[in-house]
Enzyme design. Sequence first.
Site, PDB file in Angstrom:
ATOM      1  N   LEU A 162      46.050  46.419  39.576  1.00 53.31           N
ATOM      2  CA  LEU A 162      46.448  47.811  39.320  1.00 53.31           C
ATOM      3  C   LEU A 162      47.040  48.009  37.921  1.00 53.31           C
ATOM      4  O   LEU A 162      48.104  48.607  37.763  1.00 53.31           O
ATOM      5  CB  LEU A 162      47.401  48.317  40.412  1.00 53.31           C
ATOM      6  N   TYR A 209      41.019  31.121  49.649  1.00 58.79           N
ATOM      7  CA  TYR A 209      39.811  30.278  49.650  1.00 58.79           C
ATOM      8  C   TYR A 209      40.237  28.806  49.691  1.00 58.79           C
ATOM      9  O   TYR A 209      41.421  28.489  49.798  1.00 58.79           O
ATOM     10  CB  TYR A 209      38.902  30.648  48.472  1.00 58.79           C
ATOM     11  N   SER A 215      38.131  40.922  35.052  1.00 61.07           N
ATOM     12  CA  SER A 215      38.496  40.028  36.158  1.00 61.07           C
ATOM     13  C   SER A 215      37.235  39.656  36.956  1.00 61.07           C
ATOM     14  O   SER A 215      36.295  40.446  37.024  1.00 61.07           O
ATOM     15  CB  SER A 215      39.481  40.786  37.057  1.00 61.07           C
TER      16      SER A 215
END
Length: 375
Positions: free
Chosen positions: A307, A186, A24
């Site tokens: 997670l 963002y 990621s």
Amino acid sequence: MQKPLLFTPLKLRGVTAPNRCVVSPMVQYRANDGQVNDYHLVHLGKFALGKFGIVFTENCAIEPRGRVTQGDLGMWDDSQIEGHKRLVRFLKQEGALAATQITHSGRKGSTPRSFDKPGQLGPEGAGWQKWQTVGPSELPADKGWMIPRQLEASDIDDLVRKFGEAAKRADAAGYDVIEIHGAHGYLLAQFLSPISNKRNDQYGGDRAGRMRFPLAAAKAVREGWPQHKPMFIRVSTVDGAGGWEVEDTVVFARALKELGVDVIDCSSGGLTGLSTALPVKRSLGFQVPFAAAVKREAGISTMAVGLILDGPQAEAILQAGDADLIAIGRQALYDPFWAVHAAQELGCDGDFEMWTPEYGWWLDKRKNNLVGLKK
Ligand SMILES: Cc1cc2nc3c(=O)[nH]c(=O)nc-3n(C[C@H](O)[C@H](O)[C@H](O)COP(=O)(O)O)c2cc1C
């Protein structure tokens, strides 16, 4: 034994990921003037040696004020292509697809590194630059944060062009996959949510108006990015503040699919500053239901993130048909060899054949030496 889905190659347009394990995007604050350096090569190179199928760079800004911190990587200037090229060459040489994420931070720019001080603004004297942020409206991300300058329609045209130019630079550097960062509050996420976007021109108002700039940016990227290469977008499936929900993401994802986006990377939250409650209760794979909903409702491939800790958990997500790719963030920092370890957990690489042979041959040999030895 049938090969686990996690280690089954995935064809995306004209490129094939050797497996479904993805690093990621993770910002490291180690760049000067947005340039890739040795740190980035070693940091990301480890994951290629660890046999992740797709390795993402951190978010790369499309213009200097679109950085989150002054140490973020950039894709705003042709001088940045050479550094990216060196990184891409290494990732590909080791068998990974090289992927990059392009972004604009909007009102959440000009922040210190996350471990320096929560919140915003390079504190004067700490060596961190401060710059005027921009946003859809003159609303700060949180109490004490900078009031952004509201972007004019002509500024938005300019940013759309810059997204397209950044895609061309990413292609020139040799990346195989591009992702637009449309999540975590963002700039593009600021436009999507009615909580941060109070405009009454064509870029605000109803959902179609709020989606207009993000869709224009996606279109410009698709046009600047070769047809044979896949394009992803990361979204906050829910903005965490109650302004943008899963149903909105599904509508957005359908429009993105029409534009030629291939994968929706389903994250969540981040619209406001750090003081707000977590949008979704943290549990293992807490964002997987978002990837599943978007995949099902919008009929588009998705990437699950958040997670996901080990091979069996990742494999179960793929087997359930909840996502097509598995993004690993912090667990990859903990274990850069996560992918090859996951393969062993899933019982499909007992002989270390997935490993780079410079490691794998020795480890396999040692395996035999270890039989019967006791500590
Ligand atoms: C050090 C760090 C930096 C991050 N930087 C980015 C980034 O540049 N772009 C982005 O979309 N997400 C970023 N994230 C979020 C991760 O990509 C990921 O979505 C998040 O950590 C949840 O996944 P995990 O539980 O596997 O870590 C960052 C996370 C970490 C830990």
